[in-house]
Design a protein around this motif. Structure first.
Motif, PDB file in Angstrom:
ATOM      1  N   SER A 102       0.819  -1.205   0.000  1.00 16.91           N
ATOM      2  CA  SER A 102       0.000   0.000   0.000  1.00 16.91           C
ATOM      3  C   SER A 102       0.858   1.262   0.000  1.00 16.91           C
ATOM      4  O   SER A 102       0.465   2.283  -0.564  1.00 16.91           O
ATOM      5  CB  SER A 102      -0.927   0.002   1.219  1.00 16.91           C
ATOM      6  N   VAL A 103       2.032   1.187   0.653  1.00 15.74           N
ATOM      7  CA  VAL A 103       2.891   2.370   0.699  1.00 15.74           C
ATOM      8  C   VAL A 103       3.398   2.751  -0.690  1.00 15.74           C
ATOM      9  O   VAL A 103       3.809   3.895  -0.903  1.00 15.74           O
ATOM     10  CB  VAL A 103       4.083   2.138   1.652  1.00 15.74           C
ATOM     11  N   PRO A 107       2.730   7.998  -3.583  1.00 13.56           N
ATOM     12  CA  PRO A 107       2.819   9.074  -4.591  1.00 13.56           C
ATOM     13  C   PRO A 107       1.496   9.330  -5.297  1.00 13.56           C
ATOM     14  O   PRO A 107       1.124  10.478  -5.552  1.00 13.56           O
ATOM     15  CB  PRO A 107       3.895   8.572  -5.556  1.00 13.56           C
ATOM     16  N   LEU A 108       0.774   8.251  -5.629  1.00 13.30           N
ATOM     17  CA  LEU A 108      -0.523   8.410  -6.289  1.00 13.30           C
ATOM     18  C   LEU A 108      -1.528   9.084  -5.367  1.00 13.30           C
ATOM     19  O   LEU A 108      -2.277   9.975  -5.791  1.00 13.30           O
ATOM     20  CB  LEU A 108      -1.048   7.046  -6.728  1.00 13.30           C
ATOM     21  N   GLY A 114      -3.549  15.021  -2.082  1.00 15.69           N
ATOM     22  CA  GLY A 114      -2.685  15.849  -1.256  1.00 15.69           C
ATOM     23  C   GLY A 114      -2.657  15.349   0.182  1.00 15.69           C
ATOM     24  O   GLY A 114      -2.943  14.173   0.459  1.00 15.69           O
ATOM     25  N   ALA A 115      -2.307  16.207   1.112  1.00 15.43           N
ATOM     26  CA  ALA A 115      -2.251  15.840   2.532  1.00 15.43           C
ATOM     27  C   ALA A 115      -3.643  15.973   3.146  1.00 15.43           C
ATOM     28  O   ALA A 115      -3.902  16.833   3.992  1.00 15.43           O
ATOM     29  CB  ALA A 115      -1.236  16.707   3.261  1.00 15.43           C
ATOM     30  N   LEU A 194       1.925   9.882   8.978  1.00 18.83           N
ATOM     31  CA  LEU A 194       3.343  10.085   9.259  1.00 18.83           C
ATOM     32  C   LEU A 194       4.119  10.465   8.005  1.00 18.83           C
ATOM     33  O   LEU A 194       4.992  11.334   8.043  1.00 18.83           O
ATOM     34  CB  LEU A 194       3.926   8.804   9.870  1.00 18.83           C
ATOM     35  N   VAL A 195       3.793   9.835   6.876  1.00 13.63           N
ATOM     36  CA  VAL A 195       4.553  10.043   5.646  1.00 13.63           C
ATOM     37  C   VAL A 195       3.979  11.191   4.818  1.00 13.63           C
ATOM     38  O   VAL A 195       4.708  12.065   4.341  1.00 13.63           O
ATOM     39  CB  VAL A 195       4.589   8.746   4.808  1.00 13.63           C
ATOM     40  N   ILE A 196       2.667  11.177   4.654  1.00  6.87           N
ATOM     41  CA  ILE A 196       2.027  12.183   3.801  1.00  6.87           C
ATOM     42  C   ILE A 196       1.790  13.485   4.544  1.00  6.87           C
ATOM     43  O   ILE A 196       1.839  14.573   3.964  1.00  6.87           O
ATOM     44  CB  ILE A 196       0.705  11.627   3.230  1.00  6.87           C
ATOM     45  N   GLY A 197       1.518  13.383   5.841  1.00  8.96           N
ATOM     46  CA  GLY A 197       1.214  14.581   6.616  1.00  8.96           C
ATOM     47  C   GLY A 197      -0.261  14.826   6.773  1.00  8.96           C
ATOM     48  O   GLY A 197      -0.677  15.958   7.077  1.00  8.96           O
ATOM     49  N   SER A 198      -1.073  13.783   6.582  1.00  9.64           N
ATOM     50  CA  SER A 198      -2.508  13.932   6.822  1.00  9.64           C
ATOM     51  C   SER A 198      -2.751  14.174   8.312  1.00  9.64           C
ATOM     52  O   SER A 198      -2.003  13.677   9.159  1.00  9.64           O
ATOM     53  CB  SER A 198      -3.251  12.671   6.371  1.00  9.64           C
ATOM     54  N   PRO A 199      -3.805  14.921   8.661  1.00  9.38           N
ATOM     55  CA  PRO A 199      -4.071  15.209  10.075  1.00  9.38           C
ATOM     56  C   PRO A 199      -4.302  13.930  10.871  1.00  9.38           C
ATOM     57  O   PRO A 199      -5.015  13.029  10.424  1.00  9.38           O
ATOM     58  CB  PRO A 199      -5.338  16.069  10.027  1.00  9.38           C
TER      59      PRO A 199
END
Length: 255
Positions: A102-103, A107-108, A114-115, A194-199
């Motif tokens: 899944s990781v 990028p997709l 976005g985040a 952690l990686v994307i920066g989603s809340p």
């Protein structure tokens, strides 16, 4: 009670080791603060609103993503079982898509959403979907062919066969898939943040690490671990309730 006592003993040993190692100088406090300092930071965070807001965001992404994955996988698994030849036609596709991490979709997800919550949902749904689908396919394949042929010979409707024959047979497999998917969904929720920066909780860990707040990082990791345990216990309790008639669950009840 004995299992609970052993669990408390294990946590006590872990706490003692985490307290002693940095104080004895075996590991620098810059990388592992003493356990009491981590607990103090954890208590401070629990008393504030920021941690609970972040945890709520994580659990919201977890619940929505898990629900979507579960419904889609259950519907597709039943549909594949109902259509002759569909299982053979879809096996190669399932085996090709299932091992994709899944990781690798990060990028997709970032490009599309976005985040934002959508990025977390994309990763959660993709990872959890396969956990449930595989178990559903195993479950419907485990239906006794003689019982299925007998039901058809009595001209029972497809809905009756599904409800009275297929569903009781597949339900233990479905619950196993749900339990696995719940854990995977929580892991992917934190990973996406952690990686994307989603809340969410993962973003708080990232911010604490960037700011050099090592004790804060460990405290948030402890929250993630405790939440994962709570998720697993909740799903296990649901499994016991729904499968109280099944021998595998009745065997867990002490005599």
């Amino acid at each position: 009670m004995r299992d609970i006592a052993y669990g408390i003993l294990g946590l006590g040993i872990l706490f003692a080791v985490a307290e002693a190692v940095p104080r004895l100088g075996l590991i620098s406090r810059d990388f592992l603060p003493p356990a009491d300092e981590i607990l103090h930071t954890l208590g401070r965070d629990l008393a504030g609103r920021e941690l609970w807001t972040a945890l709520g965001e994580t659990m919201r992404a977890w619940a929505i993503g898990l629900a979507i994955a579960f419904v889609l996988a259950l519907a597709l698994g039943v549909l594949i079982d109902a259509i002759p030849g569909a299982r053979a036609a879809t096996t190669s596709t399932v085996e090709f898509l299932r091992p994709i991490p899944s990781v690798a979709l990060i990028p997709l997800a970032t490009l599309l959403y976005g985040a934002d919550l959508g990025s977390s949902l994309l990763l959660i749904v993709y990872a959890s979907f396969w956990q449930v689908l595989i178990q559903v396919l195993y479950g419907v394949a485990d239906v006794d062919p003689v019982a299925r042929d007998t039901a058809r010979s009595y001209r029972l409707s497809h809905w009756t066969i599904l409800r009275r024959l297929v569903w009781p047979t597949a339900l233990p497999y479905v619950m196993t898939g749900l339990r696995l998917a719940a854990a995977v969904a929580f892991i992917l929720a934190v990973t996406a943040e952690l990686v994307i920066g989603s809340p969410g909780l993962g973003l708080q860990i990232q911010l604490a690490q960037s700011g050099g707040a090592v004790a804060e990082v460990y405290a948030l990791i402890a929250v993630a671990g405790l939440t994962g345990v709570a998720v697993n216990l909740a799903v296990r309790q649901l499994e016991r309730r729904l499968l109280s008639w099944h021998p595998s669950v009745r065997g867990e009840t002490p005599r």
